[in-house]
Enzyme design. Structure first.
Site, PDB file in Angstrom:
ATOM      1  N   CYS A 189      46.306  48.736  48.288  1.00 30.88           N
ATOM      2  CA  CYS A 189      45.852  47.923  49.431  1.00 30.88           C
ATOM      3  C   CYS A 189      46.867  47.906  50.571  1.00 30.88           C
ATOM      4  O   CYS A 189      46.544  47.489  51.682  1.00 30.88           O
ATOM      5  CB  CYS A 189      45.557  46.506  48.979  1.00 30.88           C
ATOM      6  N   HIS A 227      45.135  42.018  55.118  1.00 36.01           N
ATOM      7  CA  HIS A 227      44.322  42.730  54.125  1.00 36.01           C
ATOM      8  C   HIS A 227      43.242  41.770  53.628  1.00 36.01           C
ATOM      9  O   HIS A 227      43.505  40.579  53.422  1.00 36.01           O
ATOM     10  CB  HIS A 227      45.226  43.174  52.974  1.00 36.01           C
ATOM     11  N   ASN A 248      36.461  43.981  49.883  1.00 27.51           N
ATOM     12  CA  ASN A 248      37.805  44.570  49.888  1.00 27.51           C
ATOM     13  C   ASN A 248      37.677  46.100  49.868  1.00 27.51           C
ATOM     14  O   ASN A 248      37.340  46.684  48.837  1.00 27.51           O
ATOM     15  CB  ASN A 248      38.551  44.057  48.655  1.00 27.51           C
TER      16      ASN A 248
HETATM   17  O1  UT7 Z   1      43.304  43.889  46.932  1.00 27.95           O
HETATM   18  C1  UT7 Z   1      44.006  44.166  45.774  1.00 27.95           C
HETATM   19  C2  UT7 Z   1      44.664  42.956  45.250  1.00 27.95           C
HETATM   20  N1  UT7 Z   1      43.682  42.133  44.605  1.00 27.95           N
HETATM   21  C3  UT7 Z   1      43.627  40.834  44.892  1.00 27.95           C
HETATM   22  O2  UT7 Z   1      44.332  40.352  45.754  1.00 27.95           O
HETATM   23  C4  UT7 Z   1      42.685  39.990  44.058  1.00 27.95           C
HETATM   24  C5  UT7 Z   1      43.352  38.688  43.689  1.00 27.95           C
HETATM   25  N2  UT7 Z   1      42.559  37.878  42.769  1.00 27.95           N
HETATM   26  C6  UT7 Z   1      41.440  37.237  43.151  1.00 27.95           C
HETATM   27  O3  UT7 Z   1      41.012  37.341  44.288  1.00 27.95           O
HETATM   28  C7  UT7 Z   1      40.793  36.325  42.147  1.00 27.95           C
HETATM   29  O4  UT7 Z   1      41.623  36.173  41.029  1.00 27.95           O
HETATM   30  C8  UT7 Z   1      39.379  36.780  41.692  1.00 27.95           C
HETATM   31  C9  UT7 Z   1      38.400  36.667  42.826  1.00 27.95           C
HETATM   32  C10 UT7 Z   1      39.447  38.204  41.165  1.00 27.95           C
HETATM   33  C11 UT7 Z   1      38.876  35.890  40.562  1.00 27.95           C
HETATM   34  O5  UT7 Z   1      38.868  34.544  41.001  1.00 27.95           O
HETATM   35  P1  UT7 Z   1      39.593  33.401  40.147  1.00 27.95           P
HETATM   36  O6  UT7 Z   1      39.378  32.144  40.861  1.00 27.95           O
HETATM   37  O7  UT7 Z   1      41.031  33.830  39.933  1.00 27.95           O
HETATM   38  O8  UT7 Z   1      38.785  33.442  38.811  1.00 27.95           O
HETATM   39  P2  UT7 Z   1      39.304  33.575  37.318  1.00 27.95           P
HETATM   40  O9  UT7 Z   1      39.543  35.013  36.990  1.00 27.95           O
HETATM   41  O10 UT7 Z   1      40.404  32.589  37.077  1.00 27.95           O
HETATM   42  O11 UT7 Z   1      38.064  33.061  36.517  1.00 27.95           O
HETATM   43  C12 UT7 Z   1      37.611  31.686  36.591  1.00 27.95           C
HETATM   44  C13 UT7 Z   1      36.308  31.573  35.847  1.00 27.95           C
HETATM   45  C14 UT7 Z   1      36.323  32.237  34.467  1.00 27.95           C
HETATM   46  O12 UT7 Z   1      35.485  31.490  33.605  1.00 27.95           O
HETATM   47  P3  UT7 Z   1      36.089  30.429  32.549  1.00 27.95           P
HETATM   48  O13 UT7 Z   1      37.022  31.217  31.699  1.00 27.95           O
HETATM   49  O14 UT7 Z   1      36.788  29.406  33.389  1.00 27.95           O
HETATM   50  O15 UT7 Z   1      34.877  29.943  31.867  1.00 27.95           O
HETATM   51  C15 UT7 Z   1      35.708  33.573  34.697  1.00 27.95           C
HETATM   52  O16 UT7 Z   1      35.108  34.105  33.554  1.00 27.95           O
HETATM   53  O17 UT7 Z   1      35.284  32.262  36.584  1.00 27.95           O
HETATM   54  C16 UT7 Z   1      34.662  33.238  35.739  1.00 27.95           C
HETATM   55  N3  UT7 Z   1      34.275  34.372  36.562  1.00 27.95           N
HETATM   56  C17 UT7 Z   1      33.112  34.449  37.192  1.00 27.95           C
HETATM   57  N4  UT7 Z   1      32.057  33.598  37.252  1.00 27.95           N
HETATM   58  C18 UT7 Z   1      31.016  33.975  38.002  1.00 27.95           C
HETATM   59  C19 UT7 Z   1      34.998  35.490  36.839  1.00 27.95           C
HETATM   60  N5  UT7 Z   1      34.296  36.296  37.632  1.00 27.95           N
HETATM   61  C20 UT7 Z   1      33.122  35.674  37.875  1.00 27.95           C
HETATM   62  C21 UT7 Z   1      31.994  36.003  38.631  1.00 27.95           C
HETATM   63  N6  UT7 Z   1      30.968  35.125  38.673  1.00 27.95           N
HETATM   64  N7  UT7 Z   1      31.904  37.152  39.329  1.00 27.95           N
END
Ligand code: UT7
Length: 330
Positions: free
Chosen positions: A117, A257, A287
């Site tokens: 990125c 970004h 992204n």
């Molecule tokens: O550009 C390259 C660099 N990349 C980045 O900068 C990405 C950085 N990370 C992020 O933007 C975020 O971590 C994500 C958008 C990828 C994920 O968001 P989050 O708020 O960190 O979610 P999480 O992984 O902590 O998951 C929270 C909950 C989980 O459920 P439980 O375990 O709390 O029941 C996940 O299973 O949300 C669930 N979850 C979803 N629910 C609905 C994860 N993905 C989804 C989804 N829809 N698509």
């Protein structure tokens, strides 16, 4: 006394494919919903490059041809093309190599630069150095990724984020202080644990097993990447302003970004920029990895004024991150 040569951005181009993948489309593919995606990332839709035999070079070409048309130059006048990408058409030859041929840049050399990125910022700084050396007059820097080629559309934590797109800028020598003024680029290979592609390289060549284990897709641990991104992108942007004796008041736009709207907001708030001074198009494109920053410049072109100071900031896989100060030149 003649002033030092700087690399001015003298034209910008951008391209996204026509096909839209909306949050409601993704609701049909994985267990997710529009509200979760919008509140956690800020994304509503992304563009996907469809069609057989279409690769990242097909995203680069329209962006480069736009630049030639706007600046009134022929592709044969281009000296060098740098393509920041993690999704090259092939391992080799480089995408830049293919692009030079396809756009008719018959006098150019070129290479790909892999910094995920941060690919556009790394490439922009490299391209600027070529201009500053005095050896080259016209360098095109492209950030482009066909992320749909490495996304697992059964993995809800990654497929909601990424899209396809490309942006490009033309760099030319300038002696009035326009262009790339400063850059702080960083790299920390220990970050590979949290964001990488497991197989396909020389470490683990492709095999039937690696394909069966889905090891040719993006592997991302969202939370640790998020935590690093929030602090590092803000830290480096602050450091860049400080060492140039600037504050948020001096900056016309932050060009971040586009990985997650919450990461963008944290960076803007750290350097004291209000919402209207932050370029955000993540809602439309998601992204696009190396494509995000030049796509923002392309979208905002009509609002930019000659002399505007911009902070470009990125964080991505590697980890790689950085911030670049630009004085807009046209
Ligand atoms: O550009 C390259 C660099 N990349 C980045 O900068 C990405 C950085 N990370 C992020 O933007 C975020 O971590 C994500 C958008 C990828 C994920 O968001 P989050 O708020 O960190 O979610 P999480 O992984 O902590 O998951 C929270 C909950 C989980 O459920 P439980 O375990 O709390 O029941 C996940 O299973 O949300 C669930 N979850 C979803 N629910 C609905 C994860 N993905 C989804 C989804 N829809 N698509």
């Amino acid at each position: 006394m003649t002033q030092k040569i700087s690399a001015a951005i003298t034209a910008v181009g951008g391209y996204v494919p026509d096909d839209i993948l909306s949050n409601s489309d993704l609701e049909q593919m994985v267990d997710t919903n529009d509200e979760w995606i919008r509140t956690r990332t800020g994304i509503s839709e992304r563009r996907i490059l469809k069609g057989l035999h279409k690769g990242t070079s097909d995203l680069c070409i329209p962006a480069i041809l736009q630049i030639c048309e706007k600046r009134g130059i022929l592709p044969s006048e281009i000296d060098c093309i740098i393509v920041g990408t993690v999704t090259p058409d092939m391992f080799f030859p480089s995408t830049a190599n293919l692009v030079c041929e396809k756009v008719g840049a018959v006098n150019a050399w070129g290479f790909d630069l892999l910094a995920a990125c941060s690919g556009f910022l790394y490439s922009l700084t490299t391209g600027a150095s070529l201009i500053e050396s005095g050896r080259y007059q016209k360098v095109i820097v492209v950030g482009a990724d066909k992320m749909s080629s490495i996304v697992d559309y059964s993995d809800r934590s990654t497929c909601i984020i990424f899209g396809d797109g490309a942006g490009a800028v033309l760099l030319e020598p300038n002696q009035e202080g326009f262009g790339v003024l400063d850059s702080i680029l960083k790299s920390d290979g220990s970050g590979k644990t949290h964001l990488h592609m497991k197989s396909g390289g020389s470490l683990r060549p492709a095999s039937i097993e690696t394909v069966a284990r889905k090891e040719h897709f993006i592997y991302q641990e969202g939370q640790p990447v998020y935590k690093f991104a929030v602090t590092r992108m803000a830290d480096v942007s602050e450091e860049l302003l400080k060492r140039n004796h600037l504050t948020g008041d001096d900056i016309a736009y932050l060009v971040p970004h586009q990985a997650n709207k919450r990461i963008i907001d944290a960076t803007a708030s750290r350097i004291g920029l209000s919402e209207e001074k932050v370029m955000v198009n993540i809602q439309r494109y998601g992204n696009t990895t190396a494509g995000t920053i030049p796509l923002c410049l392309s979208d905002w072109e009509s609002q930019l004024k000659k002399g505007d100071l911009l902070v470009l900031a990125a964080f991505g896989g590697g980890f790689t991150w950085g911030a670049t100060l630009v004085r807009w030149g046209f």
